[in-house]
Each structure stands twice: as structure tokens, then as C-alpha cells.
Write a protein that holds these residues in place. Structure first.
Motif, mmCIF file in Angstrom:
data_model
loop_
_atom_site.group_PDB
_atom_site.id
_atom_site.type_symbol
_atom_site.label_atom_id
_atom_site.label_comp_id
_atom_site.label_asym_id
_atom_site.label_seq_id
_atom_site.Cartn_x
_atom_site.Cartn_y
_atom_site.Cartn_z
ATOM 1 N N ASN A 225 -97.363 31.329 -2.441
ATOM 2 C CA ASN A 225 -98.508 32.120 -1.936
ATOM 3 C C ASN A 225 -99.805 31.318 -1.903
ATOM 4 N N ILE A 226 -99.718 30.069 -1.444
ATOM 5 C CA ILE A 226 -100.887 29.199 -1.343
ATOM 6 C C ILE A 226 -101.409 29.211 0.097
ATOM 7 N N ASP A 227 -102.704 29.494 0.273
ATOM 8 C CA ASP A 227 -103.377 29.456 1.575
ATOM 9 C C ASP A 227 -102.621 30.256 2.638
ATOM 10 N N VAL A 228 -102.201 31.447 2.268
ATOM 11 C CA VAL A 228 -101.367 32.265 3.164
ATOM 12 C C VAL A 228 -102.102 32.602 4.454
ATOM 13 N N THR A 229 -103.365 32.969 4.358
ATOM 14 C CA THR A 229 -104.089 33.447 5.535
ATOM 15 C C THR A 229 -104.676 32.327 6.383
ATOM 16 N N THR A 230 -104.705 31.103 5.855
ATOM 17 C CA THR A 230 -105.346 30.003 6.584
ATOM 18 C C THR A 230 -104.363 28.952 7.073
ATOM 19 N N THR A 231 -103.084 29.089 6.760
ATOM 20 C CA THR A 231 -102.089 28.094 7.150
ATOM 21 C C THR A 231 -101.453 28.455 8.489
ATOM 22 N N ASP A 232 -101.329 27.454 9.344
ATOM 23 C CA ASP A 232 -100.682 27.652 10.646
ATOM 24 C C ASP A 232 -99.174 27.706 10.448
ATOM 25 N N GLU A 233 -98.572 28.844 10.739
ATOM 26 C CA GLU A 233 -97.139 29.035 10.553
ATOM 27 C C GLU A 233 -96.449 29.266 11.889
ATOM 28 N N SER A 234 -95.225 28.792 11.995
ATOM 29 C CA SER A 234 -94.434 29.028 13.204
ATOM 30 C C SER A 234 -93.894 30.458 13.191
ATOM 31 N N PRO A 235 -93.551 30.989 14.363
ATOM 32 C CA PRO A 235 -92.928 32.318 14.410
ATOM 33 C C PRO A 235 -91.662 32.398 13.567
ATOM 34 N N ARG A 236 -90.913 31.293 13.501
ATOM 35 C CA ARG A 236 -89.681 31.294 12.713
ATOM 36 C C ARG A 236 -89.962 31.499 11.227
ATOM 37 N N ILE A 237 -91.018 30.907 10.708
ATOM 38 C CA ILE A 237 -91.379 31.085 9.302
ATOM 39 C C ILE A 237 -91.744 32.536 9.036
ATOM 40 N N ARG A 238 -92.556 33.111 9.910
ATOM 41 C CA ARG A 238 -92.968 34.503 9.722
ATOM 42 C C ARG A 238 -91.777 35.454 9.829
ATOM 43 N N GLU A 239 -90.869 35.139 10.749
ATOM 44 C CA GLU A 239 -89.680 35.978 10.926
ATOM 45 C C GLU A 239 -88.783 35.927 9.690
ATOM 46 N N LEU A 240 -88.565 34.719 9.153
ATOM 47 C CA LEU A 240 -87.710 34.580 7.989
ATOM 48 C C LEU A 240 -88.339 35.243 6.765
ATOM 49 N N ARG A 241 -89.649 35.109 6.600
ATOM 50 C CA ARG A 241 -90.319 35.750 5.474
ATOM 51 C C ARG A 241 -90.126 37.268 5.537
ATOM 52 N N ALA A 242 -90.267 37.827 6.719
ATOM 53 C CA ALA A 242 -90.103 39.278 6.873
ATOM 54 C C ALA A 242 -88.691 39.693 6.488
ATOM 55 N N LYS A 243 -87.695 38.902 6.865
ATOM 56 C CA LYS A 243 -86.319 39.244 6.555
ATOM 57 C C LYS A 243 -86.032 39.129 5.064
#
Length: 296
Positions: free
Chosen positions: A275-293
Motif C-alpha cells: 500500500n505504498i503511493d497507491v493514489t500517485t502510482t501509474d498502474e496498468s489496467p491489468r494490475i487494477r483488474e488483478l487487484r480487484a479479483k
């Protein structure tokens, strides 16, 4: 005043700051006395030291002290307690430096949350991938179905490699896409304990750190190291998960960028596990998708 004189002055100022902070806090004098008598600190006392200084730092600089302020405390620690200094670290003791940068709660998240919150879900999600011979072997190792297979990793390392397959390297303007199997070499190397480590270091690659696991077989590792720019740093950890925890932290302690092939993996670990720099880090859609799952 030249740079070396300035460095000495900064070190002395940081040393006095840490010493005064310890002398003013309950238990701080015990830390100093233990070091004077043992020329070292036990794990319990190291944690006490960090807790005291973290409290002092928060009182003086607020709940969000700057990186420069945190690094001054780390410099003061190794100036006051020189035997704690990691010879390959510019600031000091690796885990200790990370604690000062991010706090004890963040520093402990990987080891505390992996077994219950992530490992079983990573295995479950990896079963949805198109199965190859390599993936099948990793899956069996992750599920602890191949205890006698000396050619595979233990359960935690196998699961981390499954996570790499779930977050494969991507191509970019300056990089060519490679397979997850090729990217494994950027993360971990097995070194047979009967062979020369010096020879491995001579053949080593770039400056990004990786794990060197030395042992008789891949699931019987005796010692873990972090290799940084052909330098060998013994891990405190005796497990593959602990070694990966130290590997991730080494990027922040040494101020290193993530290897291009592992950006997806490390960014996921950074934002989703630590949970480091969650709101300021550029993430790919794949990272966001996997986190949600994995989290939902």
C-alpha cells in the motif's frame, strides 16, 4: 567546505540527534547500554530502537515526515551504532532503513498478509491461465504437491512466479516484450552450493537487484542473497518469501528503479500488498483488474 567535510558534519549532526532522542525516551538509554556492552543489538532491541525514533520523528516532523528527514535518522543510527551498518548500503541496515522510510506497519505487510490474503488467491487465479508444462510444475509446487521434486521451487517462490505469469512483462517504447519465463531470471537465480559464487557474480548483469538462492537443490536452499551491481548482500531471511520481501525493500533503500521486465509485478506488490503511493502510482489496467479479483 568540501563535500567530505560536509558529509562528516551531517553525520555528526544526525548522530547527536539520534543520541539525544534516545536519552529523552523511556528505554532509549537501555539501547545505548546494550550496544556499548555487546557492540551489537538484538532483534528485540533493534525494533525498540526503531520504535523510539519513529515516535520522535513523528513528534517533531508530523505524521508524514519527508524522505530527507527519514534518511537523516537512518544516517544517525549508523553513525551512533556503526556495527549495524550494512557495508553495501549507503544509509545502513536494510530493513531498518525501510522501517524508517515507511513505518513498521507497512514494512511488515508482505510477511503478515501473504499466506492468508494473497497466496491462495494467486494460485486460484493462475489456474485460469493457459496451462503449459512450466505453469503446471509451478502450480504443483505452489500447492505443495511436489515435495520430492528437487528441480522446482518451494511453495512461496513458486506462487510468486505464478504472480509473475499473471502480471507478465509488457512492451514499451524502449523495451521489447519478453516472456514471463525469461523474466524469471531478472527475479531469482538458483546457485548450486558446490559451485563458485564469484564466477556467477562475474557473469552478472545490470544494476537492478535480484535474489541468488544458494543450496543443494531449488527446494533445499541454504542461504539467500540479494545481488546488486555484482555485489552480494546476505539476506537476513531464511525463507524465499522473506528474501523477496528484502529484495523489494532494497529498491527503496538503494533508490533503484524496478527492472523493466518486472515493473508489472513490483508495482502490484508496491500498491496492493505494501500500500505504498497507491493514489500517485501509474498502474496498468491489468494490475487494477488483478487487484480487484484478489481483494474483492
Amino acid at each position: 567546505m568540501n563535500r567530505s567535510t560536509t558529509d562528516v558534519s551531517d553525520s555528526e549532526a544526525a548522530k547527536e540527534m539520534v543520541k539525544n532522542a534516545l536519552l529523552r525516551k523511556p528505554g532509549g538509554e537501555d539501547v545505548i547500554d546494550e550496544y556499548k556492552s555487546q557492540n551489537s543489538l538484538s532483534q528485540r532491541t533493534r525494533r525498540q530502537l526503531v520504535n523510539i525514533l519513529t515516535s520522535h520523528m513523528t513528534e517533531n516532523h508530523g505524521r508524514m515526515p519527508s524522505r530527507k528527514q527519514k534518511e537523516k535518522y537512518a544516517l544517525g543510527i549508523v553513525a551512533l551504532f556503526p556495527s549495524l551498518k550494512d557495508p553495501f548500503s549507503p544509509k545502513g541496515y536494510l530493513n531498518q532503513d525501510f522501517l524508517l522510510l515507511f513505518g513498521a506497519e507497512t514494512a511488515s505487510k508482505m510477511l503478515e498478509k501473504w499466506d492468508t490474503a494473497f497466496r491462495p488467491k494467486v494460485i486460484k487465479e493462475a489456474k485460469q491461465l493457459t496451462q503449459s508444462t512450466e505453469l503446471s510444475r509451478l502450480m504443483k509446487a505452489a500447492e505443495k504437491l511436489t515435495d520430492n521434486d528437487d528441480t522446482n521451487w518451494d511453495s512461496d517462490m513458486a506462487t510468486l512466479l505464478l504472480l509473475l505469469h499473471l502480471l507478465p512483462p509488457t512492451a514499451g517504447r524502449k523495451r521489447v516484450k519478453i516472456s514471463p519465463s525469461d523474466a524469471v531470471d531478472k527475479l531469482v537465480h538458483f546457485h548450486k552450493s558446490c559451485c563458485s559464487i564469484d564466477e556467477h557474480l562475474r557473469r552478472g548483469g545490470g544494476k537492478q537487484p535480484y535474489i541468488l538462492a544458494a543450496g543443494r537443490t531449488q527446494n533445499r536452499i541454504d542461504t539467500f542473497y540479494i545481488v546488486v551491481d555484482k555485489r552480494l548482500i546476505p539476506c537476513q531471511a531464511t525463507s524465499s518469501l522473506g528474501a523477496f520481501d528484502e529484495l523489494f525493500k532494497s529498491h527503496y533503500v538503494f533508490n533503484l528503479s524496478f527492472d523493466e521486465s518486472l515493473v508489472q509485478l513490483y508495482t502490484f506488490v508496491q500498491t496492493t500488498i505494501y500500500n505504498i503511493d497507491v493514489t500517485t502510482t501509474d498502474e496498468s489496467p491489468r494490475i487494477r483488474e488483478l487487484r480487484a479479483k484478489l481483494i474483492n
